[in-house]
Design a protein around this motif. Structure first.
Motif, mmCIF file in Angstrom:
data_model
loop_
_atom_site.group_PDB
_atom_site.id
_atom_site.type_symbol
_atom_site.label_atom_id
_atom_site.label_comp_id
_atom_site.label_asym_id
_atom_site.label_seq_id
_atom_site.Cartn_x
_atom_site.Cartn_y
_atom_site.Cartn_z
ATOM 1 N N SER A 103 0.835 -1.188 0.000
ATOM 2 C CA SER A 103 0.000 0.000 0.000
ATOM 3 C C SER A 103 0.874 1.244 0.000
ATOM 4 O O SER A 103 2.079 1.171 0.251
ATOM 5 C CB SER A 103 -0.921 -0.016 1.233
ATOM 6 N N THR A 104 0.235 2.368 -0.263
ATOM 7 C CA THR A 104 0.932 3.655 -0.147
ATOM 8 C C THR A 104 0.608 4.338 1.181
ATOM 9 O O THR A 104 1.088 5.436 1.451
ATOM 10 C CB THR A 104 0.516 4.601 -1.294
ATOM 11 N N ASP A 105 -0.201 3.663 1.998
ATOM 12 C CA ASP A 105 -0.672 4.239 3.261
ATOM 13 C C ASP A 105 0.249 3.856 4.415
ATOM 14 O O ASP A 105 0.577 2.684 4.619
ATOM 15 C CB ASP A 105 -2.094 3.753 3.549
ATOM 16 N N TRP A 106 0.652 4.849 5.224
ATOM 17 C CA TRP A 106 1.569 4.633 6.333
ATOM 18 C C TRP A 106 1.005 3.643 7.353
ATOM 19 O O TRP A 106 1.680 2.701 7.766
ATOM 20 C CB TRP A 106 1.856 5.979 7.012
ATOM 21 N N GLU A 107 -0.235 3.846 7.755
ATOM 22 C CA GLU A 107 -0.829 2.979 8.769
ATOM 23 C C GLU A 107 -0.968 1.540 8.287
ATOM 24 O O GLU A 107 -0.670 0.593 9.016
ATOM 25 C CB GLU A 107 -2.201 3.521 9.184
ATOM 26 N N ARG A 108 -1.424 1.369 7.059
ATOM 27 C CA ARG A 108 -1.614 0.027 6.512
ATOM 28 C C ARG A 108 -0.291 -0.726 6.464
ATOM 29 O O ARG A 108 -0.203 -1.900 6.841
ATOM 30 C CB ARG A 108 -2.213 0.134 5.102
ATOM 31 N N ASN A 109 0.742 -0.046 6.022
ATOM 32 C CA ASN A 109 2.039 -0.714 5.893
ATOM 33 C C ASN A 109 2.687 -0.998 7.248
ATOM 34 O O ASN A 109 3.312 -2.052 7.432
ATOM 35 C CB ASN A 109 2.976 0.131 5.026
ATOM 36 N N MET A 110 2.549 -0.083 8.194
ATOM 37 C CA MET A 110 3.098 -0.332 9.526
ATOM 38 C C MET A 110 2.382 -1.510 10.190
ATOM 39 O O MET A 110 3.011 -2.343 10.872
ATOM 40 C CB MET A 110 2.975 0.920 10.388
ATOM 41 N N THR A 111 1.083 -1.596 9.988
ATOM 42 C CA THR A 111 0.323 -2.741 10.510
ATOM 43 C C THR A 111 0.842 -4.040 9.915
ATOM 44 O O THR A 111 1.059 -5.036 10.631
ATOM 45 C CB THR A 111 -1.167 -2.585 10.199
ATOM 46 N N ASP A 112 1.017 -4.058 8.602
ATOM 47 C CA ASP A 112 1.508 -5.267 7.922
ATOM 48 C C ASP A 112 2.882 -5.685 8.438
ATOM 49 O O ASP A 112 3.126 -6.871 8.696
ATOM 50 C CB ASP A 112 1.592 -5.026 6.412
ATOM 51 N N ILE A 113 3.772 -4.722 8.581
ATOM 52 C CA ILE A 113 5.140 -5.040 9.015
ATOM 53 C C ILE A 113 5.132 -5.656 10.410
ATOM 54 O O ILE A 113 5.802 -6.661 10.679
ATOM 55 C CB ILE A 113 6.029 -3.783 8.975
ATOM 56 N N ALA A 114 4.369 -5.052 11.323
ATOM 57 C CA ALA A 114 4.313 -5.563 12.697
ATOM 58 C C ALA A 114 3.684 -6.955 12.742
ATOM 59 O O ALA A 114 4.238 -7.884 13.353
ATOM 60 C CB ALA A 114 3.531 -4.596 13.577
ATOM 61 N N ASP A 115 2.525 -7.105 12.104
ATOM 62 C CA ASP A 115 1.837 -8.404 12.119
ATOM 63 C C ASP A 115 2.669 -9.484 11.435
ATOM 64 O O ASP A 115 2.792 -10.609 11.940
ATOM 65 C CB ASP A 115 0.482 -8.285 11.414
#
Length: 301
Positions: free
Chosen positions: A107-119
């Protein structure tokens, strides 16, 4: 009062309140049984042997070797006590815009990508104290990429259950207090705050749990007694006070006058906007790309 008369009064008293005594006894048994079951489960040793031993991943290079070792020892102590894994992962890479897509984000979205990285980091490494994939614990990731800095918390298992959206925000603000000035201390605050909610959530059961549960049991039994006392007195022609008050029944006029009932509904608004140079996002429960259940949220700096 003769002995026979006193004995009859006691028998009548016990007969009159027998249902309430049974309720109290049942509530106490259930309380103790639940406490034994949960306490036994919480005392169980580590069941997940497949996860990596490492808990501190400092790819961003913001910690000294001594600080990393301090965090490892601190995490080991807390994991043994709270039966949950605690992981810290720092990095520095783009997680927003076209640049994020070029670095493998979906995604280009900060929140979406940070969620993915953590999970994904949690799921792919199989963390979790009691089992991998969806076991008990949490991970805090910290992105130090210029212009896209911020931390994200991902929770799993009993930690996910213990932390509400508001609790997640509280953990993140504890990290924010030392985010720039002392990252090592910020990460220790993350662990401390999560553990405080595990205590408050009743995961670790102690004397306070049993005392509180017992008091609740008494309150429930008392409420039942109060609501049924009038009915029983009206139904029984020989009530308890017929024996204990000189054989003269006492009549009580119990009347409830219903005047009016006002119901007020109010929607509680929560803010997810920016404040003090930080923006909040995420929270609640969601399913990761691996199909695991997670909670969490993040702050962008």
């Amino acid at each position: 009062m003769s002995d026979n008369y006193r004995e009859d009064a006691v028998k009548q008293y016990l007969r009159h309140f027998r249902v309430w005594f049974i309720l109290v006894a049942a509530a106490v048994v259930i309380t103790l049984a639940a406490g034994i079951i949960y306490a036994g489960r919480d005392r169980a040793g580590r069941a997940n042997s497949s996860a990596p031993k490492e808990r501190v991943y400092d790819e961003a290079g913001i910690l000294t070797d001594a600080e990393e070792e301090k965090l490892r020892r601190y995490i080991a102590e807390k994991e043994a006590r709270y039966r949950a894994d605690f992981v810290i992962y720092t990095f520095s890479r783009p997680v927003e815009g076209q640049e994020a897509l070029e670095h493998g984000c979906r995604s280009t979205d900060w929140e979406r990508n940070m969620t993915d990285i953590a999970d994904d980091f949690w799921d792919e490494n199989g963390y979790g104290y009691n089992k991998d994939f969806e076991g008990d614990g949490s991970i805090l990731i910290d992105n130090r990429y210029p212009g896209q800095r911020g931390e994200w918390l991902s929770t799993s298992g009993k930690v996910e259950d213990a932390l509400s959206v508001r609790a997640v925000e509280s953990v993140l603000y504890a990290v924010d207090d030392y985010y720039d000035s002392d990252p090592c201390r910020a990460y220790m605050r993350y662990i401390d705050k999560v553990c405080s909610y595990l205590d408050g959530g009743g995961v670790r059961l102690g004397g306070a749990y049993y005392l509180g549960a017992f008091v609740v049991s008494l309150i429930i039994a008392g409420a039942y007694a109060a609501s049924h006392l009038g009915k029983n007195r009206a139904r029984d022609t020989t009530a308890v006070n017929a024996y204990v008050a000189g054989g003269k029944p006492e009549l009580h006029d119990q009347r409830d006058d219903f005047i009016r009932k006002n119901v007020v509904k109010r929607k509680i608004e929560t803010s997810s906007g920016s404040s003090g140079g930080r923006s909040s996002g995420g929270g609640g429960h969601h399913t990761s790309r691996s199909g695991a259940s997670h909670g969490g949220g993040g702050h962008r700096h």
